[in-house]
Design a protein around this motif. Structure first.
Motif: not given
Ligand code: PHE
Length: 338
Positions: A119, A124, A185, A211, A213, A226
């Motif tokens: 990531f 990220f 992110r 996660g 975003v 992703t």
């Protein structure tokens, strides 16, 4: 006086064979109050007066001789002892060293590192949050108000009315959006707790990767892209991702995510229970109510989020059959992942 000569000969014989521990004994034997020399002096009484002086002198000479010899030996023994001690204490630097065991990372830590690296390479950031959470972050802010039936899906360890052990990493979504404004992110990996009975696929302590975003023009396609990219890097290029409609209060639409079975490549086997798919966790588009709770305008910004099980990822990637193995600390298991 022949006895003087006898004592001298006996002394010579004895001192030849003298061992350090017998030194004191020898000294007493010859020089002690009832020793051989004292005995010679006693004999002196019975000899004619005119010989007394000379004989006495001879005994004294012998006595001095014995004293000196014993002293010599004493010094010799002491030196030897000192030498021996030094020899024992000296260090042989040519002797090969003892090998010391090095520690290594736990298989879960290694998997977490692997996931983070993937990531990070996708741009990220990594966030963290507390394992002791408030009801607000774990439920309320995630669009799960009190008495909402979704609370029952996650049997919770409560510490008090308002404090609990987080049941998911999703509260980190809220904490992140409180301190950071879009574009966001991030991933967050950490322990979660649920009052589940443990069996081969359930544990009251487990890890999730969250996660999140948030930006302008974020769509479901970005979520798919992703997770597919991550899946390919983690499990191999030909691995597929499947989304099926599901419900989580903090996303809309929500989806259950599965990957094609890495063992049978989707044909059906024991690991995927003949389905060809392995369930990894939830995902979806961040619910407008969640964005509103952190003062982000849902008309301007959209987001996607996902939450996958770390143990699940590790078990699939490394063919680990039982989730309990991660916590049993059995070296026969751990050493396979050095
Ligand atoms: N938090 C959810 C769970 O633990 C998973 C999830 C995360 C679902 C993010 C949607 C979005 O089951």
């Amino acid at each position: 006086m022949k006895e003087i000569e006898e004592v001298r000969i006996e002394f010579e014989e004895k001192i030849k064979k003298l061992k350090p521990e017998d030194l004191k004994k020898l000294e007493t034997y010859f020089l002690g109050r009832k020793g051989k020399v004292a005995y010679l002096f006693e004999l002196l009484r019975n000899i004619p007066a005119k010989e007394k002086r000379e004989t006495g002198q001879q005994i004294n000479e012998l006595k001095e001789y014995i004293e000196n010899r014993i002293l010599q030996y004493k010094q010799l023994f002491e030196e030897e002892e000192q030498q021996e001690k030094l020899l024992k204490e000296s260090i042989d630097i040519t002797v090969p060293g003892l090998k010391s065991e090095f520690g290594y990372l736990h298989i879960l830590s290694m998997v977490i590192k692997e996931i983070e690296e993937i990531f990070l390479s996708m741009g990220f950031d990594i966030m963290t949050g507390p394992e002791i959470e408030s009801d607000y972050y774990n439920f309320e802010a995630l669009n799960i108000p009190e008495f909402h039936p979704a609370r029952d899906l996650q049997d919770t360890f409560y510490l008090s009315q308002k404090l609990l052990l987080r049941t998911q990493t999703s509260p980190i979504q809220v904490r992140t959006m409180e301190v950071q404004k879009p574009p966001i992110r991030i991933i967050a990996i950490g322990k979660c707790y649920r009052r589940d009975a443990s069996d081969s696929s359930h544990s009251p302590i487990f890890h999730q990767i969250e996660g999140l975003v948030v930006d302008k023009n974020v769509s479901f396609a970005n979520l798919k892209g992703t997770l597919l990219e991550f899946t390919r890097q983690m499990f191999g290029k030909d691995t597929k991702v499947r989304f099926s409609p599901s419900y989580f209060p903090f996303v809309e639409p929500g989806a259950e995510t599965a990957i094609s079975c890495v063992i049978c490549k989707g044909k059906g086997c024991r690991v995927c229970k003949q389905s060809g798919w392995l369930e990894m966790g939830g995902s979806g588009m961040v619910h407008p109510n969640v964005l509103k709770n952190v003062d982000i305008d849902p008309e301007k910004f959209q987001g996607f989020a996902f939450g996958w099980g770390i143990e699940r990822i590790a078990m699939i990637k490394y063919s680990i059959p039982d989730i309990r193995m991660f916590l049993q600390n059995d070296l026969r298991f751990l050493e396979q992942f050095k």
